[in-house]
Enzyme design. Structure first.
Site, PDB file in Angstrom:
ATOM      1  N   VAL A 281       0.790  -1.074   0.021  1.00 19.38           N
ATOM      2  CA  VAL A 281      -0.050  -0.031  -0.033  1.00 19.38           C
ATOM      3  C   VAL A 281       0.938   1.302  -0.018  1.00 19.38           C
ATOM      4  CG1 VAL A 281      -1.969  -1.099   1.020  1.00 19.38           C
ATOM      5  CG2 VAL A 281      -0.022  -0.301   2.533  1.00 19.38           C
ATOM      6  N   HIS A 455      11.517  -0.995 -40.007  1.00 20.20           N
ATOM      7  CA  HIS A 455      10.657  -2.174 -40.539  1.00 20.20           C
ATOM      8  C   HIS A 455      11.061  -3.613 -40.479  1.00 20.20           C
ATOM      9  CE1 HIS A 455       6.804  -3.608 -41.803  1.00 20.20           C
ATOM     10  NE2 HIS A 455       7.678  -4.320 -42.919  1.00 20.20           N
TER      11      HIS A 455
HETATM   12  P1  NAD Z   1       1.614   2.268  -4.848  1.00 28.14           P
HETATM   13  O1  NAD Z   1       1.646   3.840  -4.464  1.00 28.14           O
HETATM   14  O2  NAD Z   1       1.897   2.185  -6.219  1.00 28.14           O
HETATM   15  O3  NAD Z   1       0.440   1.531  -4.904  1.00 28.14           O
HETATM   16  C1  NAD Z   1      -0.184   1.478  -3.670  1.00 28.14           C
HETATM   17  C2  NAD Z   1      -1.832   1.185  -3.768  1.00 28.14           C
HETATM   18  O4  NAD Z   1      -2.438   0.743  -2.596  1.00 28.14           O
HETATM   19  C3  NAD Z   1      -2.324   2.265  -4.292  1.00 28.14           C
HETATM   20  O5  NAD Z   1      -3.329   2.031  -5.332  1.00 28.14           O
HETATM   21  C4  NAD Z   1      -3.290   2.743  -3.147  1.00 28.14           C
HETATM   22  O6  NAD Z   1      -4.566   3.305  -3.197  1.00 28.14           O
HETATM   23  C5  NAD Z   1      -3.637   1.351  -2.363  1.00 28.14           C
HETATM   24  N1  NAD Z   1      -3.769   1.497  -1.111  1.00 28.14           N
HETATM   25  C6  NAD Z   1      -3.318   2.203  -0.180  1.00 28.14           C
HETATM   26  N2  NAD Z   1      -3.944   2.049   1.197  1.00 28.14           N
HETATM   27  C7  NAD Z   1      -4.860   1.097   1.166  1.00 28.14           C
HETATM   28  C8  NAD Z   1      -5.648   0.320   2.170  1.00 28.14           C
HETATM   29  N3  NAD Z   1      -5.728   0.673   3.111  1.00 28.14           N
HETATM   30  N4  NAD Z   1      -6.230  -0.740   1.491  1.00 28.14           N
HETATM   31  C9  NAD Z   1      -6.239  -1.091  -0.055  1.00 28.14           C
HETATM   32  N5  NAD Z   1      -5.515  -0.241  -0.771  1.00 28.14           N
HETATM   33  C10 NAD Z   1      -4.739   0.568  -0.409  1.00 28.14           C
HETATM   34  O7  NAD Z   1       2.620   1.674  -3.904  1.00 28.14           O
HETATM   35  P2  NAD Z   1       3.406   0.367  -3.953  1.00 28.14           P
HETATM   36  O8  NAD Z   1       3.076  -0.763  -4.958  1.00 28.14           O
HETATM   37  O9  NAD Z   1       3.426  -0.230  -2.727  1.00 28.14           O
HETATM   38  O10 NAD Z   1       4.989   0.462  -4.363  1.00 28.14           O
HETATM   39  C11 NAD Z   1       5.698   1.627  -3.678  1.00 28.14           C
HETATM   40  C12 NAD Z   1       6.521   2.386  -4.689  1.00 28.14           C
HETATM   41  O11 NAD Z   1       7.529   1.627  -5.406  1.00 28.14           O
HETATM   42  C13 NAD Z   1       5.696   2.859  -5.875  1.00 28.14           C
HETATM   43  O12 NAD Z   1       5.086   4.247  -5.810  1.00 28.14           O
HETATM   44  C14 NAD Z   1       6.583   3.012  -6.935  1.00 28.14           C
HETATM   45  O13 NAD Z   1       7.187   4.289  -6.800  1.00 28.14           O
HETATM   46  C15 NAD Z   1       7.471   1.943  -6.583  1.00 28.14           C
HETATM   47  N6  NAD Z   1       7.725   0.701  -7.601  1.00 28.14           N
HETATM   48  C16 NAD Z   1       8.099   1.002  -8.931  1.00 28.14           C
HETATM   49  C17 NAD Z   1       8.134  -0.005  -9.598  1.00 28.14           C
HETATM   50  C18 NAD Z   1       8.254   0.469 -11.005  1.00 28.14           C
HETATM   51  O14 NAD Z   1       8.807   1.291 -11.303  1.00 28.14           O
HETATM   52  N7  NAD Z   1       8.063  -0.768 -11.925  1.00 28.14           N
HETATM   53  C19 NAD Z   1       7.696  -1.361  -9.043  1.00 28.14           C
HETATM   54  C20 NAD Z   1       7.363  -1.600  -7.890  1.00 28.14           C
HETATM   55  C21 NAD Z   1       7.517  -0.474  -6.924  1.00 28.14           C
END
Ligand code: NAD
Ligand code: FAD
Length: 476
Positions: A281, A455
């Site tokens: 989250v 291409h």
């Molecule tokens: P995130 O911010 O991407 O997603 C968290 C999700 O959890 C959101 O959709 C939010 O609405 C939801 N959420 C929050 N509280 C909640 C609750 N109580 N109940 C249900 N849902 C809830 O965060 P993440 O997935 O933990 O990743 C953290 C960070 O790590 C990301 O913001 C990103 O910057 C980075 N990350 C990047 C990549 C990539 O670049 N491919 C991959 C993984 C992580």
């Protein structure tokens, strides 16, 4: 006498280790302090990204995608495979090997660039005679001094009160990357980047995956058309059960597994039983014991270290970069901030544009974007034109059996300057680079339209999207 450096960096993740290397390249005597240890108890450089983030997650995404392709796509090519199975411990061992190779690589890079690597917890104590004193609390505690300090202490998972992450049954990113068997039923709280990437891994390997998301919308940060198509593909094709608009209630562990009580979007009480649960989250800045209070570091409401546009904290010669400061929590953003700070210390005038930081989500198909979404442009009242082109009309995409998705380009209605590019499709994470370069050079959609693209290549979809901005796509 304490060891003295021009620059001391706290944290050896992509923000910190890159800052340290760049500072050393610029002729500064540099040390980098990091407290992370591997599961085997050895110092492991590279931070979240290399140890428990970008690199291991991509290793497992690739392994699980290979398995999925063998099971579900080989047939399309006329290849019959029977009895394909997964050896999860072997898959995890491969991931660990890649991680070890890369974390070891940072040690080598530090040696090559003459960066002194110090293991332990770094804490800024005070300033004396224009030098900062930094305690390194490790196996052997010491105090070092530095003219400049760069804080790059990164982030850690955000937890939900009442849900105890033990990394055995209830997992954060660390545990989610270390499962030794495919759980029959996997729950994921949070349909963000980690939830979707990790959910994809374990779904492809055979788990039943339910993702519970608090927000009523799905992938709100992405362009609406992207999130709409992605949701359809992830639910209908991959088979993830994604429920949005939920409110998580009590989470209980028992011998039978984990039960999650929640309220669904319609307000009805629901219960989910799973064998493992991933909590993803979001992440919070990691500032535990980073500086004595008298140093005067300031934090914003969400706990991030306050910095200006140049990553300066406002305290003489103390800088902060990466996940511990505002902006997207992405490895490449952290690294570029690290480089910029080292160069600023050297008197240079580097420049970073957050509007051209690319985002990539490594699902299948991949999702990638840079710049503004269509809904942002509408909200800002910007007049724009758009060109969109499907991978379904691209020969290379069909040869790869990956013809889902599209490239959408948004350009200013008057100047034609590219404002945003959004991709769902094969290797979107690679294709987006062309758009990033174009936007950095303030290119117009016509510039891309006039470039000769090979291409058959996936990049032709970008070309056609650019042509589409002027309603002159050829193959649509
Ligand atoms: P995130 O911010 O991407 O997603 C968290 C999700 O959890 C959101 O959709 C939010 O609405 C939801 N959420 C929050 N509280 C909640 C609750 N109580 N109940 C249900 N849902 C809830 O965060 P993440 O997935 O933990 O990743 C953290 C960070 O790590 C990301 O913001 C990103 O910057 C980075 N990350 C990047 C990549 C990539 O670049 N491919 C991959 C993984 C992580
Ligand atoms: P970190 O990588 O968090 O490094 C900070 C380091 O500082 C750590 O080693 C920590 O132990 C150390 N430290 C902290 N405090 C102290 C102290 N006081 N003394 C000494 N050492 C200290 N981003 C992408 O761009 N692409 C991806 O594909 C991607 N995938 C991800 C997948 C997952 C599962 C996760 C969790 C994250 C992912 N991210 C991805 C985000 C990326 O990992 C972070 O944005 C990036 O690691 C931030 O770099 P950083 O240097 O700021 O901090």
């Amino acid at each position: 006498m304490s060891k003295s450096f021009d620059v001391v960096v706290i944290g050896a993740g992509p923000g910190g280790y890159v800052a340290a290397i760049r500072a050393a390249q610029l002729g500064f005597s540099t040390a980098c302090i990091d407290e992370n240890k591997s599961a085997a108890g050895k110092p492991a450089l590279g931070g979240t990204c290399l140890n428990v983030g970008c690199i291991p997650s991509k290793a497992l995404l690739e392994s699980s995608e290979q398995f999925h392709k063998i099971q579900h796509e080989a047939e399309v090519h006329g290849i019959s495979v029977s009895g394909a199975s997964v050896d999860v411990p072997k898959m995890i061992a491969r991931k660990r090997k890649i991680v070890d190779q890369f974390t070891g690589g940072i040690t080598m890079l530090f040696k090559k660039n003459k960066v002194t690597s110090l293991h332990g917890h770094g804490k800024i104590l005070k300033r004396e005679n224009e030098k900062w004193l930094i305690e390194v609390a490790g196996d052997a505690a010491e105090v070092v001094e530095a003219k400049h300090v760069i804080i790059a202490s990164g982030s850690k998972p955000r937890y939900i009160p009442g849900i105890d992450v033990d990394n055995v049954d209830i997992l954060d990113n660390v545990g989610a990357l270390e499962l030794q068997a495919v759980p029959k039923r996997l729950g994921v709280i949070g349909a963000g980047v980690i939830g979707l990437e990790m959910g994809s891994v374990w779904k492809r390997l055979g788990a039943e995956v339910t993702v519970l998301e608090a927000m009523p919308s799905f992938l709100a940060a992405a362009d609406d058309e992207v999130s709409k198509l992605a949701l359809r593909i992830f639910t209908k094709d991959l088979g993830l059960d994604i429920q949005t608009g939920v409110k998580i209630g009590e989470v209980k562990k028992s011998k039978k597994g984990i039960s999650i009580n929640y309220t669904d979007a319609a307000g009805a009480a629901q219960a989910l039983e799973v064998d493992k649960l991933i909590v993803a989250v979001g992440r919070v800045p990691n500032t535990d014991g980073i500086a004595a209070p008298e140093v005067g570091l300031r934090f914003d409401q969400r706990g991030f270290i306050e910095v200006d546009g140049h990553c300066h904290t406002g305290i003489p010669n103390i800088w902060a970069v990466g996940d511990v400061v505002r902006g997207p929590m992405l490895a490449h953003k952290a690294s570029e901030e690290g480089v910029a700070v080292a160069e600023r210390i050297a008197g240079q005038k580097p420049h970073l544009d957050f509007n051209t930081v690319p985002w990539v989500i490594y699902t299948a198909p991949e999702i990638a974007w840079v710049g503004k979404t269509e809904q942002q442009l509408k909200a800002e009242g910007v007049e724009y034109k758009k060109g969109s082109f499907p991978f379904a009309a691209n020969g290379r995409a069909h040869s790869l059996n990956a013809a889902q998705g599209f490239v959408k380009m948004l350009a200013d209605a008057k100047t034609d300057r590219i404002l945003g590019v959004h991709i769902v499709g094969p290797v979107a994470g690679e294709l987006i680079s062309e758009a990033v370069v174009a936007m950095e050079f303030a290119a117009s959609s016509e510039d891309i339209a006039r470039i000769i693209h090979a291409h058959p290549s996936l990049a032709e979809v970008m070309h056609e999207a650019a042509l589409g901005c002027d309603k002159r796509a050829i193959h649509n």
